[in-house]
Scaffold this active site. Structure first.
Site, PDB file in Angstrom:
ATOM      1  N   GLN A  95      38.205 -10.821 -17.803  1.00 42.19           N
ATOM      2  CA  GLN A  95      37.038 -11.576 -17.344  1.00 42.19           C
ATOM      3  C   GLN A  95      35.707 -10.906 -17.664  1.00 42.19           C
ATOM      4  OE1 GLN A  95      37.451 -12.358 -13.174  1.00 42.19           O
ATOM      5  NE2 GLN A  95      38.859 -14.053 -13.465  1.00 42.19           N
ATOM      6  N   TYR A 122      48.505  -5.606 -17.950  1.00 40.41           N
ATOM      7  CA  TYR A 122      47.159  -6.127 -17.737  1.00 40.41           C
ATOM      8  C   TYR A 122      46.456  -6.372 -19.068  1.00 40.41           C
ATOM      9  CZ  TYR A 122      47.549  -4.844 -12.770  1.00 40.41           C
ATOM     10  OH  TYR A 122      47.946  -4.726 -11.461  1.00 40.41           O
ATOM     11  N   PRO A 277      42.797  -7.306  -1.086  1.00 42.86           N
ATOM     12  CA  PRO A 277      42.312  -7.354   0.300  1.00 42.86           C
ATOM     13  C   PRO A 277      41.498  -8.600   0.612  1.00 42.86           C
ATOM     14  CG  PRO A 277      40.989  -5.830  -1.008  1.00 42.86           C
ATOM     15  CD  PRO A 277      42.157  -6.221  -1.864  1.00 42.86           C
ATOM     16  N   LYS A 286      33.530 -17.961  -0.588  1.00 47.20           N
ATOM     17  CA  LYS A 286      32.930 -18.778  -1.655  1.00 47.20           C
ATOM     18  C   LYS A 286      33.632 -20.127  -1.844  1.00 47.20           C
ATOM     19  CE  LYS A 286      35.461 -16.358  -5.357  1.00 47.20           C
ATOM     20  NZ  LYS A 286      35.284 -15.481  -6.536  1.00 47.20           N
ATOM     21  N   ARG A 296      37.206 -17.977 -10.008  1.00 49.88           N
ATOM     22  CA  ARG A 296      38.511 -17.754 -10.629  1.00 49.88           C
ATOM     23  C   ARG A 296      39.427 -18.969 -10.464  1.00 49.88           C
ATOM     24  NH1 ARG A 296      41.800 -12.690  -8.401  1.00 49.88           N
ATOM     25  NH2 ARG A 296      39.736 -11.778  -8.680  1.00 49.88           N
ATOM     26  N   SER A 357      34.487  -8.079 -10.281  1.00 41.85           N
ATOM     27  CA  SER A 357      34.035  -8.392 -11.639  1.00 41.85           C
ATOM     28  C   SER A 357      32.548  -8.157 -11.856  1.00 41.85           C
ATOM     29  CB  SER A 357      34.361  -9.851 -11.974  1.00 41.85           C
ATOM     30  OG  SER A 357      33.758 -10.721 -11.028  1.00 41.85           O
TER      31      SER A 357
END
Length: 399
Positions: A95, A122, A277, A286, A296, A357
């Site tokens: 991202q 990843y 978490p 959000k 996301r 991010s």
């Protein structure tokens, strides 16, 4: 160049009393010469002091006192880790840009974070490459860092995934190559592998530790029974047992960390490195009014997250978060800070991995350390009343 001198006054002063059968052999000339040597050494020490590299102070001195970062043992091992760590899932190589990744790591390190977590899967290995490049560029002392990675999915071939001895050894070699490191501090076996005998997994992990490729090993997303089996195999064959489990833990996911793992912590010393978490961003608030386009959950690959948020349970969670916001306001903190501090309150949690991010969000999350002392027993009780999901254990592990 670091130079230190140990100077004593031995020989500079005559003893106050002499032993019965020994004569005092010190003379004024001897004492005077010793003082002259002392002064010479002191002058050399002062002159060399100006060339000492003072920016390489130990992590504890440079961050612990200035930032208030707390360090805990990883499980009951001797490894000290920052109570907040930085994860690289979906962000590094995904991202965010390499430049932002470097900003995040720098902010984390300068705030006392020493634990950086990644995995071979990843961003198809890019996360490890970016992490390694940043460490090399910043010239941070390797001994001040705790680098962890996870093994399971390494490639498309049948032999490039799973927890066979072959993949554990070859997979870690690949990770080390991408990280540009000689060793990692902890390697995690990600998910139990039903195709591989537990003895083979434990023997392979013992092998890589004995050969200096890793300092410790742990499990990720294993059940308490599977962890106990690994421990039993290690004890039976004089091998090395795991020291911690990586587990999801947040306000809406409590059972495993609060019910199953405490017994393992007290009985065999396995601690918890918790992740998510903020429940993949759900707890940030959000998603209170739907799915923002920049979030996301709006991505195609996160359709499952979108469905989870818009479900009946998801709407109930959002209602509870609104109530929790009032507690956060009462404590003069944000909802994410409250949620992270709540995770840190668990005694078996060695470190909470932050997934972020952008720098502003990371700085906010790191502020959870200051909120931790504010979560008293009464505050925790108020949170439990709102959530209504506190697990009820048959055994009190505090006694």
């Amino acid at each position: 160049m670091q130079v230190s001198f140990a100077c004593t006054d031995h020989g500079l002063k005559a003893p106050r009393t002499s032993e019965p059968n020994k004569q005092n052999t010190s003379s004024p000339n001897t004492a005077s010469a010793a003082r002259a040597r002392f002064r010479t050494v002191a002058l050399i020490a002062r002159s060399l002091g100006s060339f000492t590299h003072r920016h390489h102070i130990s992590l504890k001195e440079s961050t612990g006192k200035l930032t208030g970062m707390k360090y805990r043992n990883l499980g009951k091992s001797g490894l000290r880790v920052s109570c907040l760590g930085l994860g690289t899932w979906v962000t590094f190589g995904g991202q965010i840009s390499d430049e932002v990744a470097e900003q995040l790591m720098t902010i984390a390190y300068e705030n006392g974070v020493n634990l950086f977590d990644t995995a071979e899967v990843y961003s198809a290995g890019k996360a490890e490459i970016i992490l390694g490049n940043i460490i090399k560029k910043k010239c941070w002392r390797r001994s001040s860092l705790v680098i962890t990675t996870k093994l399971y999915w390494g490639g498309k071939a049948e032999t490039e995934r799973g927890l066979s001895r072959k993949h554990i050894i070859e997979g870690l070699k690949g990770s080390l190559q991408r990280l540009q490191l000689e060793y990692v501090d902890v390697v995690f076996a990600n998910r139990p592998d039903s195709n591989t005998p537990m003895e083979e997994i434990v023997r392979a992990m013992t092998h890589i530790i004995n050969h200096g490729m890793s300092m410790y090993w742990g499990t990720s997303r294993w059940s308490a029974m599977e962890i106990m089996e690994a421990y039993s195999v290690a004890r039976q064959f004089n091998l090395i047992p795991p020291v911690c489990e990586q587990a999801e833990y947040h306000l809406f996911q409590r059972d495993k960390v609060e019910m199953q793992l405490p017994e393992l912590y007290h009985k065999i010393g396995v601690g918890v490195v918790s992740w998510s978490p903020l429940a993949c961003g759900i707890i940030t608030g959000k998603y209170d009014n739907g799915i923002p386009e920049s979030s996301r959950a709006s991505l195609k690959s996160y359709q499952w997250l979108k469905e989870k948020i818009l479900s009946e349970d998801g709407r109930k969670q959002q209602a509870k978060l609104k109530e929790l916001t009032h507690i956060a306001e009462r404590l003069s903190c944000t909802l994410p800070q409250l949620a992270i501090a709540w995770c840190l309150r668990n005694e078996g949690v060695s470190s909470v991995l932050l997934g972020t991010s952008n720098p502003a969000q990371l700085t906010e999350n790191l502020g959870a350390i200051q909120v931790l002392p504010k979560i008293t027993a009464n505050v925790a009780s108020d949170i439990d009343k709102i959530l209504g999901n506190r697990p009820h254990s048959k055994k009190d592990y505090h006694h």
